[in-house]
Design a protein around this motif. Sequence first.
Motif, PDB file in Angstrom:
ATOM      1  N   ALA A 271       0.841  -1.202   0.000  1.00 58.64           N
ATOM      2  CA  ALA A 271       0.000   0.000   0.000  1.00 58.64           C
ATOM      3  C   ALA A 271       0.872   1.246   0.000  1.00 58.64           C
TER       4      ALA A 271
ATOM      5  N   GLY B 152       0.564   5.560   0.312  1.00 57.74           N
ATOM      6  CA  GLY B 152      -0.208   6.788   0.451  1.00 57.74           C
ATOM      7  C   GLY B 152       0.445   7.863  -0.410  1.00 57.74           C
TER       8      GLY B 152
ATOM      9  N   GLY C 107       3.628   8.589  -0.120  1.00 55.82           N
ATOM     10  CA  GLY C 107       5.058   8.254  -0.266  1.00 55.82           C
ATOM     11  C   GLY C 107       5.959   9.233   0.468  1.00 55.82           C
ATOM     12  N   SER C 108       5.466   9.798   1.580  1.00 54.88           N
ATOM     13  CA  SER C 108       6.283  10.797   2.274  1.00 54.88           C
ATOM     14  C   SER C 108       7.093  10.207   3.425  1.00 54.88           C
TER      15      SER C 108
ATOM     16  N   PRO D  95       2.971  15.939   5.996  1.00 54.32           N
ATOM     17  CA  PRO D  95       2.433  15.602   4.677  1.00 54.32           C
ATOM     18  C   PRO D  95       1.970  14.153   4.638  1.00 54.32           C
TER      19      PRO D  95
ATOM     20  N   THR E 225      -1.210  10.969   3.646  1.00 53.96           N
ATOM     21  CA  THR E 225      -2.616  10.587   3.725  1.00 53.96           C
ATOM     22  C   THR E 225      -2.952  10.149   5.156  1.00 53.96           C
TER      23      THR E 225
ATOM     24  N   MET F 116       1.437   4.362  10.751  1.00 60.63           N
ATOM     25  CA  MET F 116       2.662   4.507  11.565  1.00 60.63           C
ATOM     26  C   MET F 116       2.467   5.451  12.747  1.00 60.63           C
TER      27      MET F 116
ATOM     28  N   GLY G 246       2.817  11.640  14.359  1.00 60.48           N
ATOM     29  CA  GLY G 246       2.640  12.567  15.473  1.00 60.48           C
ATOM     30  C   GLY G 246       3.592  13.736  15.408  1.00 60.48           C
TER      31      GLY G 246
ATOM     32  N   GLU H  89      10.788   4.234   5.901  1.00 60.96           N
ATOM     33  CA  GLU H  89      10.762   2.812   5.519  1.00 60.96           C
ATOM     34  C   GLU H  89      11.615   2.599   4.276  1.00 60.96           C
TER      35      GLU H  89
HETATM   36  C1  LIG Z   1       8.709  17.390   5.326  1.00 65.00           C
HETATM   37  C2  LIG Z   1       8.173  16.199   6.094  1.00 65.00           C
HETATM   38  C3  LIG Z   1       7.873  16.323   7.444  1.00 65.00           C
HETATM   39  C4  LIG Z   1       7.392  15.227   8.173  1.00 65.00           C
HETATM   40  N1  LIG Z   1       7.076  15.383   9.487  1.00 65.00           N
HETATM   41  C5  LIG Z   1       6.569  14.360  10.194  1.00 65.00           C
HETATM   42  C6  LIG Z   1       6.190  14.528  11.572  1.00 65.00           C
HETATM   43  O1  LIG Z   1       6.318  15.584  12.165  1.00 65.00           O
HETATM   44  N2  LIG Z   1       5.664  13.447  12.214  1.00 65.00           N
HETATM   45  C7  LIG Z   1       5.469  12.240  11.604  1.00 65.00           C
HETATM   46  O2  LIG Z   1       4.956  11.313  12.228  1.00 65.00           O
HETATM   47  N3  LIG Z   1       5.835  12.059  10.309  1.00 65.00           N
HETATM   48  C8  LIG Z   1       6.378  13.072   9.594  1.00 65.00           C
HETATM   49  N4  LIG Z   1       6.727  12.890   8.270  1.00 65.00           N
HETATM   50  C9  LIG Z   1       6.644  11.555   7.660  1.00 65.00           C
HETATM   51  C10 LIG Z   1       5.314  11.307   6.883  1.00 65.00           C
HETATM   52  O3  LIG Z   1       4.763  12.487   6.444  1.00 65.00           O
HETATM   53  C11 LIG Z   1       4.318  10.549   7.738  1.00 65.00           C
HETATM   54  O4  LIG Z   1       4.860   9.314   8.122  1.00 65.00           O
HETATM   55  C12 LIG Z   1       2.981  10.293   6.999  1.00 65.00           C
HETATM   56  O5  LIG Z   1       2.033   9.866   7.947  1.00 65.00           O
HETATM   57  C13 LIG Z   1       3.106   9.254   5.891  1.00 65.00           C
HETATM   58  O6  LIG Z   1       1.905   9.241   5.168  1.00 65.00           O
HETATM   59  P1  LIG Z   1       1.899   8.805   3.639  1.00 65.00           P
HETATM   60  O7  LIG Z   1       0.505   8.814   3.147  1.00 65.00           O
HETATM   61  O8  LIG Z   1       2.870   9.595   2.852  1.00 65.00           O
HETATM   62  O9  LIG Z   1       2.399   7.287   3.779  1.00 65.00           O
HETATM   63  P2  LIG Z   1       3.444   6.528   2.858  1.00 65.00           P
HETATM   64  O10 LIG Z   1       4.782   7.159   3.015  1.00 65.00           O
HETATM   65  O11 LIG Z   1       2.911   6.384   1.486  1.00 65.00           O
HETATM   66  O12 LIG Z   1       3.455   5.094   3.563  1.00 65.00           O
HETATM   67  C14 LIG Z   1       4.017   4.945   4.844  1.00 65.00           C
HETATM   68  C15 LIG Z   1       3.681   3.525   5.348  1.00 65.00           C
HETATM   69  O13 LIG Z   1       2.286   3.430   5.545  1.00 65.00           O
HETATM   70  C16 LIG Z   1       1.763   2.340   4.777  1.00 65.00           C
HETATM   71  N5  LIG Z   1       0.448   2.773   4.319  1.00 65.00           N
HETATM   72  C17 LIG Z   1       0.092   3.946   3.751  1.00 65.00           C
HETATM   73  N6  LIG Z   1      -1.224   3.968   3.536  1.00 65.00           N
HETATM   74  C18 LIG Z   1      -1.698   2.763   3.939  1.00 65.00           C
HETATM   75  C19 LIG Z   1      -2.989   2.152   3.960  1.00 65.00           C
HETATM   76  N7  LIG Z   1      -4.067   2.816   3.545  1.00 65.00           N
HETATM   77  N8  LIG Z   1      -3.104   0.897   4.433  1.00 65.00           N
HETATM   78  C20 LIG Z   1      -2.017   0.209   4.871  1.00 65.00           C
HETATM   79  N9  LIG Z   1      -0.787   0.735   4.882  1.00 65.00           N
HETATM   80  C21 LIG Z   1      -0.638   1.992   4.431  1.00 65.00           C
HETATM   81  C22 LIG Z   1       2.729   2.154   3.640  1.00 65.00           C
HETATM   82  O14 LIG Z   1       2.657   0.812   3.120  1.00 65.00           O
HETATM   83  C23 LIG Z   1       4.029   2.402   4.353  1.00 65.00           C
HETATM   84  O15 LIG Z   1       4.351   1.245   5.080  1.00 65.00           O
HETATM   85  C24 LIG Z   1       7.221  13.969   7.527  1.00 65.00           C
HETATM   86  C25 LIG Z   1       7.525  13.850   6.160  1.00 65.00           C
HETATM   87  C26 LIG Z   1       7.994  14.937   5.447  1.00 65.00           C
HETATM   88  C27 LIG Z   1       8.294  14.785   3.974  1.00 65.00           C
END
Ligand SMILES: Cc1cc2nc3c(=O)[nH]c(=O)nc-3n(C[C@H](O)[C@H](O)[C@H](O)COP(=O)(O)OP(=O)(O)OC[C@H]3O[C@@H](n4cnc5c(N)ncnc54)[C@H](O)[C@@H]3O)c2cc1C
Length: 335
Positions: free
Chosen positions: A74, A76, A78-79, A139, A141, A148, A151, A309
Amino acid sequence: MAEMDDEKEFKERDTALEEIATRLGVRAERGKRFAELTSLRVGGAIDWVLSPQTEEQAAALVYEMDQAGIAWRALGSGSNILADDGDHHYVVLSLKELKGELEFDGERVSVPAGYSLPRLCIEVGRQGLSGIEGLGGIPGTVGGALWMNAGAYGHEIGTVTETVRVARDGKVVNVPGADVQWNYRHTSFREGELLLGGTLRLTPDDPEKIRARMEDAKSRRLATQPHGSRSAGCFFKNPPAAAIGTGKMIDELGMKGSRRGSAVISPVHANFIVTEGEGARAEDALALAEEVRERVKREHGIELEYEVELWRANRPSKKEESDEATAESDRKEPT
Ligand SMILES: Cc1cc2nc3c(=O)[nH]c(=O)nc-3n(C[C@H](O)[C@H](O)[C@H](O)COP(=O)(O)OP(=O)(O)OC[C@H]3O[C@@H](n4cnc5c(N)ncnc54)[C@H](O)[C@@H]3O)c2cc1C
């Protein structure tokens, strides 16, 4: 010989996948690269990207893929992912189109997994619901945040999650938030579980006060983190026993601005690795990250754990690459 076997297996998989996607009405695309789909803008070719638009469709899709033995992951926004430069021979299930509408019911809001977390924070704040304003600058979904337990600034999504909708046996199932272990950037959800959405229970408050707290979190973020750069947020977790945070530890080693090819340790925040230029490479970011881990281990005796990851291409073409990838993922894959 092995290559011919692979080719036959992929052909059969592709035929099965096309049939499933057509029958369920899910968009299926080829020719995408992780470099287009992740915030670090690195990573190699993906066999297939499938984009379901409803929770029921997504649940049916993973059930059928599992039944047919088709490997998938899966994605989202990709952040939080560093995908390596090789060819990724599996299906990426993109959740970004599963965004639907928010449904409010008193202090509760139901949200699909593909909904943008920053947008959710703004919308609930406007409705006078508090509890996630610290998450406004993260950033990604909602599905990624739930997966994860994202927070920041004293708020974690798990704390306010009443139920999570999960795909099980082709159906949408409600899992109580109380049954999930919400740890530091890690939950008890398992590989192979697809999150479809969730219901958050928030606390009523004055929308103006909520907005002010969101602005405060935003200014703190802007003052301490790089913005407008290509990163995945904090690269390493903060070690629980350490007296100082990982960023400060790396900074004190004088590593801000250190570079490996297209990857640089941000001069603004030392726990951010950013990539630069066209054709940036995951191997540069990984090499730099390993250099950081070695220095921290040597100077502080601490084994840094990855917060991002690492997604390995699962079928490297050469034997040496395969051995290396196995050893690396044993060592580094986040728990
Ligand atoms: C500039 C910046 C600042 C950030 N600051 C923070 C912060 O302050 N705190 C923090 O916690 N994170 C932070 N992050 C990291 C990131 O934004 C978070 O981890 C975010 O929640 C990831 O969401 P995503 O949709 O991009 O997930 P993805 O990166 O696409 O996926 C992350 C993981 O979740 C799994 N996943 C995604 N969607 C699903 C689904 N629907 N079902 C099952 N598995 C799924 C994926 O398989 C993968 O294992 C930051 C990132 C950036 C680029």
